[in-house]
Scaffold this active site. Structure first.
Site, mmCIF file in Angstrom:
data_model
loop_
_atom_site.group_PDB
_atom_site.id
_atom_site.type_symbol
_atom_site.label_atom_id
_atom_site.label_comp_id
_atom_site.label_asym_id
_atom_site.label_seq_id
_atom_site.Cartn_x
_atom_site.Cartn_y
_atom_site.Cartn_z
ATOM 1 N N ASP A 286 0.833 -1.201 0.000
ATOM 2 C CA ASP A 286 0.000 0.000 0.000
ATOM 3 C C ASP A 286 0.870 1.255 0.000
ATOM 4 O O ASP A 286 0.610 2.214 -0.747
ATOM 5 C CB ASP A 286 -0.920 -0.030 1.218
ATOM 6 N N GLU B 286 -2.156 -5.417 -3.594
ATOM 7 C CA GLU B 286 -1.208 -4.635 -2.779
ATOM 8 C C GLU B 286 -0.099 -5.523 -2.226
ATOM 9 O O GLU B 286 1.073 -5.118 -2.198
ATOM 10 C CB GLU B 286 -1.950 -3.947 -1.635
#
Length: 199
Positions: free
Chosen positions: A101, A173
């Site tokens: 992320d 992610e």
């Protein structure tokens, strides 16, 4: 009389390269360096042959070959899978998701900062928030067919986990985080540009 060490000799073609090393063992199979490198690459990854074949298929679609394939395995490992194999919660893809992320934010921010030199901070923030949103990431994961490669519990898989948006978003992610740890920001950035920013 030749020594035992002389019987196992590296044979170099000229000029020597990393890929040209062959080890000849009399009466035994001839091991070439690609085969040795392939074995060494997978020695720390706890993966059955069938899973290895699937992971190699995914690597080909990603156009990225992991030096540490155990990172790829972890990126695909949903927490529901861990109970069935007796692994701790921290071995799921959640830590890689956290890292991915942050890498995703940095690469996307850098991309639009350079692409839109006259845009103000608010506009850039709005663009970035759309690009890294869960709906966009999960849709990209669907296009990449990441659901086919997920490691899920039977129950999660039977309840639609392979196409669940939140799981696909997290896996995308985590994959970014795995590529970053394996090869650094350059291959992670190339992955993000290819599968997210160029689409």
């Amino acid at each position: 009389m030749p020594s035992a060490l002389a019987a196992i000799t590296p044979v170099w073609r000229s000029p020597p390269t990393r890929s040209s090393l062959t080890i000849n063992v009399p009466g035994k199979f001839v091991w070439s360096s690609p085969l040795i490198r392939g074995w060494l690459r997978w020695r720390n990854a706890k993966a059955a042959p069938r899973l290895r074949r699937k992971l190699r298929e995914l690597e080909r679609s990603l156009n990225y070959k992991f030096r540490r394939p155990e990172l790829l395995i972890t990126a695909l490992k949903h927490r529901s899978y861990l109970d069935g194999v007796g692994e701790d919660r921290h071995l799921s893809n959640e830590r890689l998701e956290f890292l991915g992320d942050a890498v995703l934010d940095m690469v996307v921010s850098d991309y639009f900062y350079r692409l839109c030199p006259t845009d103000e901070e608010g506009a850039l923030t709005n663009i970035k928030s759309v690009i890294v949103s869960g709906s966009v990431l999960s849709e990209q994961a669907r296009k990449m067919q990441l659901g086919n490669f997920l490691l899920l519990s039977h129950n999660e898989a039977n309840n639609g986990g392979r196409d669940r948006g939140s799981i696909l978003e997290d896996t995308f992610e985590a994959l970014v985080g795995a590529i970053y740890l394996d090869g650094g920001v350059q291959p992670a950035g190339a992955f993000i540009r290819k599968f997210l920013l160029k689409d």
